[in-house]
Design a protein around this motif. Sequence first.
Motif: not given
Length: 427
Positions: A114-132
């Motif tokens: 029923k649920v898929l958890s998605f964490i798209p960030a990759f801080p080591e390479l400068g990719r972050t997620t904030r406020g969607g």
Amino acid sequence: MDAKKDMIKILVLADDFTGALDSGVKFSAMGVDTQIIPNADDFHEGDLYGGAQVLVINTATRHLTAKCAYDMIYDIVRRASQLKISCIFKKTDSALRGNVGAELSAVLDASGEKVLSFIPAFPELGRTTRGGIQYFEGVPIRESRLGRDLFNPIFSSRVSRVIRQQTDIPVAEIPLGESWSGVGGGKTIVVYDNETDEEMEETVRRIRRTCGLALMAGCGGLASILPSVLGLGVRVTRIPRLSQNFFFLCGSINPVTRAQLAYAQKNGFSVTELSLEQSIDPSFPDSEACVAMVERLRRQDREGKPLALCSSPIVDEKQIPQELLRHSGDIHQRRVQASRNLSAVLKRLVEQGLERTLMFSGGDLLYEFFSQINCGSLRPMGEIAQGAVVSEFCHGGKRYQMISKSGGFGTQTLLVDILPPQFKVGR
């Protein structure tokens, strides 16, 4: 339960070859036995894959239509359900390129979860997620230099919009430090904010307590965290010593890779470039021009310099002769053909005894070469530099070392920096 079928703990599905290697190496670097399948057609659910704990499949779906990508992922996940795998990990591009929504929904639909958890960030390479919103080096990803990808333009910086472009499954955005409260409801893709590695690890541990880790999605940053959370990693793998000279194959038009190639040429690399016609002409692999190029490269091989072979960087249709344009297809077909032609040259060289460390830039090129030599699997060993993955594969009874990297990864000096010292100019 059949113990043999319980050996694979994590199944990773990546939409291109470099993505498969980038994620697979995060597990192998922690001492987790990892195997990569270059072509999804070679995945057989009855195979034990040498007792590997992590199996990574290159689905090569990034450039397919959304429907074709959905069907491919759905079929693999449905068949993989027989293996009783603890975690299915859909590896996504950190810049949100490819069929993100279609592939995440396929994983959910085929798994029965029923649920898929998605964490798209990759801080080591400068990719972050904030406020969607997905950011690259503090800039919304669509407005960053990554958003100007010629072949994979980024639709939106908001992760949920990218997903909803290809699926009707609801998407929930979870702020940093909070948990998903909809457990027990309908199918949902849950997107989590994260800006540091520490935040990501805490998020994964929170998901494990609340939703479980049966279905996860993310990029290399998530792959580096899962082994410790699941208790799989026990040691750090040492990268084998690179003792052979380099043969660098470049089919990328990414400015980062082209700058690396130009710097390498100024510092001792002998660079051969396919002409525009040779890059996109389907008849080139069987031509006398191809044979002549192979002979020239063999002579250069004996001279002992590091070598590089690249396709023409020209993509503007106005610069392509009309006769050739009529037979070369659209821009994506020309890109694939360039990979085929480069791979055909390298295949001939390998079959004639080339003994070098092979280095590839770009997933399409890797996929094409491994398809041409009919190699069914390889093992990642570690990263020699950020984003530069060392792997081993066997072909024709010989063992080869190779290095792979995505087009946009690495500093300008990367090729020269990782070249074994005895082959550098001025050594």
